[in-house]
Scaffold this active site. Structure first.
Site, PDB file in Angstrom:
ATOM      1  N   CYS A   4       0.842  -1.206   0.000  1.00 41.24           N
ATOM      2  CA  CYS A   4       0.000   0.000   0.000  1.00 41.24           C
ATOM      3  C   CYS A   4       0.877   1.255   0.000  1.00 41.24           C
ATOM      4  CB  CYS A   4      -0.899  -0.018   1.232  1.00 41.24           C
ATOM      5  SG  CYS A   4      -1.754   1.536   1.518  1.00 41.24           S
ATOM      6  N   HIS A  46      -4.044   0.542   8.471  1.00 47.65           N
ATOM      7  CA  HIS A  46      -4.563   0.437   7.111  1.00 47.65           C
ATOM      8  C   HIS A  46      -6.050   0.072   7.098  1.00 47.65           C
ATOM      9  CE1 HIS A  46      -4.472  -0.434   2.791  1.00 47.65           C
ATOM     10  NE2 HIS A  46      -5.364  -1.370   3.116  1.00 47.65           N
ATOM     11  N   ASN A  87     -12.975  10.147  -0.940  1.00 49.60           N
ATOM     12  CA  ASN A  87     -13.519   9.431  -2.080  1.00 49.60           C
ATOM     13  C   ASN A  87     -13.619   7.950  -1.745  1.00 49.60           C
ATOM     14  OD1 ASN A  87     -13.728  11.678  -3.855  1.00 49.60           O
ATOM     15  ND2 ASN A  87     -11.511  11.617  -4.167  1.00 49.60           N
ATOM     16  N   THR A  95      -8.423   6.453  -5.978  1.00 54.29           N
ATOM     17  CA  THR A  95      -7.277   5.852  -6.671  1.00 54.29           C
ATOM     18  C   THR A  95      -6.294   5.193  -5.706  1.00 54.29           C
ATOM     19  OG1 THR A  95      -6.080   7.959  -6.624  1.00 54.29           O
ATOM     20  CG2 THR A  95      -7.376   7.485  -8.606  1.00 54.29           C
ATOM     21  N   HIS A  98      -6.059   3.214   0.622  1.00 51.97           N
ATOM     22  CA  HIS A  98      -5.816   3.369   2.060  1.00 51.97           C
ATOM     23  C   HIS A  98      -6.648   4.608   2.413  1.00 51.97           C
ATOM     24  CE1 HIS A  98      -2.899   3.436   5.681  1.00 51.97           C
ATOM     25  NE2 HIS A  98      -3.765   4.428   5.872  1.00 51.97           N
ATOM     26  N   HIS A 100      -8.304   7.854   3.078  1.00 53.20           N
ATOM     27  CA  HIS A 100      -7.659   9.155   3.265  1.00 53.20           C
ATOM     28  C   HIS A 100      -8.687  10.264   3.159  1.00 53.20           C
ATOM     29  CE1 HIS A 100      -7.413   7.965  -0.965  1.00 53.20           C
ATOM     30  NE2 HIS A 100      -7.597   9.252  -1.262  1.00 53.20           N
TER      31      HIS A 100
HETATM   32  P1  AMP Z   1      -8.057   9.706  -4.310  1.00 55.97           P
HETATM   33  O1  AMP Z   1      -8.101   9.989  -5.787  1.00 55.97           O
HETATM   34  O2  AMP Z   1      -9.189  10.279  -3.527  1.00 55.97           O
HETATM   35  O3  AMP Z   1      -7.828   8.227  -4.037  1.00 55.97           O
HETATM   36  O4  AMP Z   1      -6.803  10.492  -3.766  1.00 55.97           O
HETATM   37  C1  AMP Z   1      -5.489  10.060  -3.898  1.00 55.97           C
HETATM   38  C2  AMP Z   1      -4.630  11.276  -3.778  1.00 55.97           C
HETATM   39  O5  AMP Z   1      -3.320  10.859  -3.474  1.00 55.97           O
HETATM   40  C3  AMP Z   1      -4.548  12.118  -5.050  1.00 55.97           C
HETATM   41  O6  AMP Z   1      -5.024  13.436  -4.786  1.00 55.97           O
HETATM   42  C4  AMP Z   1      -3.063  12.108  -5.408  1.00 55.97           C
HETATM   43  O7  AMP Z   1      -2.606  13.335  -5.907  1.00 55.97           O
HETATM   44  C5  AMP Z   1      -2.438  11.764  -4.072  1.00 55.97           C
HETATM   45  N1  AMP Z   1      -1.144  11.105  -4.129  1.00 55.97           N
HETATM   46  C6  AMP Z   1      -0.813  10.006  -4.850  1.00 55.97           C
HETATM   47  N2  AMP Z   1       0.460   9.646  -4.595  1.00 55.97           N
HETATM   48  C7  AMP Z   1       0.944  10.544  -3.691  1.00 55.97           C
HETATM   49  C8  AMP Z   1       2.196  10.707  -3.037  1.00 55.97           C
HETATM   50  N3  AMP Z   1       3.235   9.868  -3.242  1.00 55.97           N
HETATM   51  N4  AMP Z   1       2.325  11.739  -2.172  1.00 55.97           N
HETATM   52  C9  AMP Z   1       1.301  12.598  -1.962  1.00 55.97           C
HETATM   53  N5  AMP Z   1       0.091  12.480  -2.532  1.00 55.97           N
HETATM   54  C10 AMP Z   1      -0.085  11.463  -3.393  1.00 55.97           C
HETATM   55 ZN    ZN Z   2      -2.266   1.250   3.729  1.00 58.83          ZN
END
Ligand code: AMP
Ligand code: ZN
Length: 114
Positions: A4, A46, A87, A95, A98, A100
């Protein structure tokens, strides 16, 4: 969870820009900000998405919102305002699996929807 992305960020295996940390919650800047301030708050444990978290460990939802309360107060954002978005699943465009919480602030935000 081994594979993850956000668990790897918590473990320090992938770099991130920390904005908040306590024993339960870690928060860092989103890599692709959608507002002047765009941070992601995650629980150190997680879970796949908000419904999984709410079902198996509802206290973790409280842990995250307490962290958001502390951080927004410390940053004096509780008066100017902010938005929290999580989301869940394909129609919402999740996307990273985990759970968030996006915290958006620092400017007047547009209405959300389609
Ligand atoms: P979601 O589309 O709601 O799953 O949000 C995932 C978020 O994670 C997106 O806004 C991405 O820009 C962000 N993201 C993906 N990889 C990283 C990373 N390595 N560091 C910081 N943010 C990230
Ligand atoms: Zn995780």
């Amino acid at each position: 969870m081994n594979d993850c992305l956000f668990c790897k960020i918590i473990k320090g295996e992938i770099p991130s820009s920390e904005v908040f940390s306590n024993e339960n919650v870690y928060a860092f800047k989103d890599l692709h900000p959608m507002a002047k301030i765009h941070n992601l708050f995650i629980h150190r444990e997680h879970s796949h998405d908000i419904n999984a978290m709410s079902k198996t460990s509802p206290e973790q939802v409280v842990d995250v919102y307490k962290a958001i309360l502390k951080w927004t107060q410390d940053e004096k954002l509780d008066s100017s305002g902010f938005r929290v978005v999580t989301n869940c699943g394909p129609d919402a465009g999740q996307t990273v699996f985990h759970t968030h919480f996006h915290v958006l602030a620092g400017e007047k935000l547009g209405r959300f929807g389609k």
